[in-house]
Design a protein around this motif. Structure first.
Motif, PDB file in Angstrom:
ATOM      1  N   VAL A 175       0.859  -1.178   0.000  1.00 58.98           N
ATOM      2  CA  VAL A 175       0.000   0.000   0.000  1.00 58.98           C
ATOM      3  C   VAL A 175       0.896   1.229   0.000  1.00 58.98           C
ATOM      4  O   VAL A 175       1.764   1.375   0.857  1.00 58.98           O
ATOM      5  CB  VAL A 175      -0.906   0.024   1.243  1.00 58.98           C
ATOM      6  N   TYR A 176       0.737   2.060  -0.991  1.00 55.30           N
ATOM      7  CA  TYR A 176       1.558   3.265  -1.092  1.00 55.30           C
ATOM      8  C   TYR A 176       0.702   4.510  -0.916  1.00 55.30           C
ATOM      9  O   TYR A 176      -0.481   4.500  -1.220  1.00 55.30           O
ATOM     10  CB  TYR A 176       2.224   3.343  -2.469  1.00 55.30           C
ATOM     11  N   ARG A 177       1.306   5.534  -0.427  1.00 49.77           N
ATOM     12  CA  ARG A 177       0.641   6.831  -0.453  1.00 49.77           C
ATOM     13  C   ARG A 177       1.712   7.906  -0.567  1.00 49.77           C
ATOM     14  O   ARG A 177       2.880   7.659  -0.271  1.00 49.77           O
ATOM     15  CB  ARG A 177      -0.215   7.050   0.785  1.00 49.77           C
ATOM     16  N   PRO A 213      -5.934   6.729   3.604  1.00 53.58           N
ATOM     17  CA  PRO A 213      -4.480   6.557   3.513  1.00 53.58           C
ATOM     18  C   PRO A 213      -3.833   6.301   4.877  1.00 53.58           C
ATOM     19  O   PRO A 213      -2.700   5.839   4.943  1.00 53.58           O
ATOM     20  CB  PRO A 213      -3.995   7.876   2.909  1.00 53.58           C
ATOM     21  N   SER A 264      -3.584   1.252   6.309  1.00 56.54           N
ATOM     22  CA  SER A 264      -3.223   0.482   5.114  1.00 56.54           C
ATOM     23  C   SER A 264      -4.003  -0.825   5.003  1.00 56.54           C
ATOM     24  O   SER A 264      -3.889  -1.534   4.009  1.00 56.54           O
ATOM     25  CB  SER A 264      -1.726   0.200   5.107  1.00 56.54           C
TER      26      SER A 264
END
Lengths: 95, 487
Positions: free
Chosen positions: A61-63, B237, B240
Motif C-alpha cells: 500500500v503506497y501513499r 491513507p 493500510s
C-alpha cells in the motif's frame, strides 16, 4: 499445572506487570484453566493448512509522503505524566 | 420533547432538513433525556454538552446555507464508543490507564461523522479496552440494559447499545473484535453491524486485536445503521488495511426482496441445546424468510467448532503486543510508587490495568513466547485459515448465512461472568466471523419470556454487505422496531 510459578513470574516480568498476591494466585489458576480449554484445538488436524495472517491477500500500500495531522508539540506532550524542557522525565537509569 | 428522541435517525434528519426541527432544539432535547436517564443506565463516560451545543449551532448554520444536502445524518446526535479517538475529548477505553487521556487527533470515523454533520453527543462505556461482554470490567462501572436495568446491555460496546436503546443517542459507533457490536445489539433489541474487515478505517481506534477489530454502527433499524456505515466506510491513507472499493452505496440495498436469495443455516447451531425461547424465535425467523421466498438449506460447517480457541490465542497475542505501549512515560497512568524505571513500568501497568486486561496480556505473552509459538500461535493461525476456507466454500452456495446471535439473552449483571460451556458456544457464533473477516449484522427477532430481546445474526461473504442489508431490511418489514419501556 502447565504454567509453573517460575514461568508465571517470568512472563509477568517480561510484560512488565506488578501483581498483588491475590491477583497472582487467581491469574495463575485462570491461565492454566484457559490453556486446558485452548489445547482442545489440537483435536483438529491442520497439518495441510497454511497459517493465515491476514483476511485479505497481502499487497503493498503506497501513499504520497505528505505530512498531515499537524498537532503541536504541546498537544502531543499534554498527556505525558511528567514532561520538562522537551523531555519525558523518568527515574535515573545511569549511575 | 421526549418524542423527538424516539424517532429514527433518518426521520429526525428529514425533519431537520424540512425545518420542522432545529439542530439546536434536537441537541437540547437529547441532552435533557441523557441527564434524566444516565443515573439509571450509565451509558456514558463523557457527555460532551458544550461541544455538542456549539457543533449544533454550526451545523444548523451550514444547513441554512444549503450545505449537507446529501447527508442523511446532518444534525443527528451520535454517541461514540470510548475507545475511538476524539480530539480534545477524553478517550478512556474505560480504563484507569487512560482515565485522563485526551487525544490530539480525531479517528477517521470521528472525522467522517463530523463531516456528515452528525452531532457528537458523548463517549460511551465499554468493557476495559473492549475486553469483555458485559461492561462489568469498565473502570467507570457497568451500564444497564434499558429493557431491564438488572441485566447487562452486553459488551464490549455495552454503552453504545444502552445509549441507543434508552434513546440517549439516535445511533452509536461500536467496535467488534469477537462480537462486541452484535452481542450488545442483540441484548438491547437493536441492529448492530460489523462490516467486512477493511471496510472502515481503524485509524484512531485504540486497538485490541488489530487483525480482527472493525468499527461499525448500532441503531434502532437497519436504515439508520446503513446511513452511518455509508458515512464512515471507505479508503483511508492512514490505515493500510482498508481495501479500496469502487462504491459504498449500501443504501441501494435497502430493498424488500429476498425471493430466490440462497440462505444457509449452519447445522451446528440447530444441534445446540438452544434456550427454548431463542429456538422458537430462530425457527420463526427461518419461516419468515422461507415465506418471503428465500431458499433455505441446512449445511455442515464443523471447522468453526474451534474458533473460540483460535480466537483466544490470536486476540490475546495481538492484545498483548498492542498494550505494551502503556508504559507510564509518554501518556497514561503513572504510579507514584517507584524507585527505578523498571518499577515505574511495572507498577504503572499493575495499577492502571484491571484484572481482565492483565489476564489477556499474560495469556497472549505466553502464547507467543519462545517454545510456544508453533504449539499455540501457529496452530491458531492454521485453524483460522481452515475457518476462512470453510466460509468461502459456504458462500459458493449461499448469499447469506443465518444463526442465532447468541445462545442466551442478556444475563443478570449480578451473575457470575466466568466462562460456561454455553457462553463458549455463544462466542463461537461471533468470533468465527471476525477470524474470517466477514460482515455480519444482528437484528432483533423477538423476546424471551423475561421480556429480553433476542437477536438474529446474518453473515455475509467478504464485501457482501449488500446481501445482508437486503435480507435484514426485508425481515425488518415483518418486525418493526420495538422500544423498551424507558421513562
Amino acid at each position: 499445572m502447565k504454567i509453573t510459578k517460575e514461568r508465571f513470574n517470568n512472563i509477568a516480568d517480561m510484560v512488565k506487570l506488578s501483581l498483588i498476591k491475590e491477583e497472582e494466585t487467581k491469574l495463575n489458576k485462570d491461565l492454566n484453566q484457559l490453556l486446558d480449554f485452548i489445547e482442545t484445538m489440537n483435536e483438529i488436524d491442520t497439518d495441510d493448512v497454511v497459517p493465515m495472517d491476514y483476511v485479505h491477500s497481502l499487497r503493498n500500500v503506497y501513499r504520497e509522503d505528505i505530512a498531515t495531522d499537524l498537532s503541536t508539540k504541546e498537544e502531543e506532550h499534554a498527556n505525558a505524566p511528567d514532561f520538562m524542557d522537551g523531555y519525558y522525565v523518568v527515574p535515573r537509569i545511569l549511575e | 420533547m421526549k418524542e423527538v428522541t424516539r424517532m429514527s435517525a433518518l426521520t429526525l434528519a428529514r425533519k431537520i432538513k424540512n425545518r420542522e426541527l432545529s439542530v439546536e432544539e434536537v441537541t437540547e432535547a437529547q441532552l435533557q433525556v441523557i441527564k434524566e436517564r444516565e443515573p439509571i443506565y450509565n451509558s456514558y463516560i463523557t457527555i460532551t454538552e458544550n461541544e455538542a451545543k456549539e457543533q449544533a449551532k454550526a451545523v444548523q448554520r451550514q444547513i441554512d446555507d444549503g450545505e449537507f444536502k446529501n447527508s442523511p445524518l446532518a444534525g443527528v446526535p451520535v454517541a461514540i464508543k470510548d475507545n475511538i479517538c476524539t480530539k480534545g475529548v477524553k478517550t478512556t477505553c474505560a480504563s484507569k490507564m487512560l482515565a485522563d487521556f485526551i487525544p490530539s487527533y480525531n479517528a477517521t470515523v470521528t472525522e467522517r461523522l463530523r463531516d456528515a454533520g452528525a452531532i457528537l453527543i458523548g463517549k460511551v462505556n465499554l468493557d476495559e479496552f473492549a475486553m469483555g461482554g458485559t461492561t462489568k470490567t469498565s473502570y467507570f462501572g457497568p451500564s444497564k440494559n434499558p429493557w431491564n436495568p438488572d441485566y447487562t446491555p452486553g459488551g464490549s460496546s455495552g454503552g453504545s447499545s444502552a445509549a441507543v436503546a434508552a434513546e440517549e443517542a439516535f445511533v452509536s459507533l461500536g467496535s467488534d473484535t469477537g462480537g462486541s457490536i452484535r452481542q450488545p445489539a442483540a441484548y438491547c433489541g437493536l441492529v448492530g453491524f460489523k462490516p467486512t474487515y477493511g471496510t472502515v478505517s481503524r485509524y484512531g481506534l485504540i486497538p485490541l486485536a488489530s487483525s480482527l477489530d472493525q468499527i461499525g454502527p448500532l441503531g434502532r433499524n437497519i436504515s439508520d445503521c446503513v446511513s452511518v456505515l455509508e458515512a464512515i466506510s471507505g479508503y483511508d491513507p492512514k490505515d493500510s488495511t482498508v481495501v479500496k472499493q469502487e462504491k459504498y452505496a449500501y443504501s441501494q440495498a435497502l430493498v424488500d426482496d429476498v425471493s430466490n436469495m440462497r440462505i444457509g443455516i449452519p447445522k451446528l447451531y440447530l444441534d445446540e441445546d438452544l434456550n427454548e425461547d431463542i429456538r422458537s424465535c430462530f425457527m420463526g425467523a427461518l419461516k419468515t424468510f422461507e415465506d418471503m421466498g428465500a431458499k433455505l438449506e441446512i449445511f455442515d460447517i464443523n471447522e468453526i467448532m474451534y474458533s473460540l480457541q483460535a480466537y483466544y490465542v490470536i486476540s490475546c497475542a495481538e492484545a498483548s503486543s498492542n498494550l505494551s505501549r502503556y508504559d507510564g512515560v509518554r501518556y497514561g497512568h503513572r504510579t507514584a510508587d517507584y524507585d527505578s524505571l523498571d518499577e515505574l513500568y511495572k507498577n504503572s501497568r499493575g495499577e492502571g490495568f484491571g484484572y481482565e486486561v492483565k489476564r489477556r496480556i499474560m495469556l497472549g505473552a505466553y502464547m507467543i513466547s519462545s517454545g510456544n509459538y508453533e504449539t499455540y500461535y501457529n496452530k491458531a493461525r492454521r485453524i483460522r485459515s481452515a475457518i476462512s476456507r470453510a466460509y468461502e466454500k459456504a458462500f459458493d452456495k449461499y448469499d447469506v448465512l443465518l444463526s442465532p446471535e447468541s445462545l442466551n439473552t442478556a444475563p443478570l449483571l449480578s451473575s457470575d461472568s466466568s466462562q460456561t460451556h454455553k457462553k463458549h458456544k455463544s462466542e463461537m457464533l461471533n468470533c468465527s466471523v471476525n477470524l474470517a473477516g466477514l460482515p455480519a449484522v444482528s437484528i432483533p427477532c423477538g423476546k424471551d419470556r423475561k421480556g429480553l430481546p433476542i437477536g438474529l445474526q446474518l453473515i455475509g461473504n467478504k464485501f457482501g454487505e449488500k446481501n445482508i442489508i437486503q435480507a435484514a431490511y426485508s425481515f425488518e418489514q415483518t418486525k418493526p422496531y420495538e422500544r423498551p419501556k424507558v421513562r
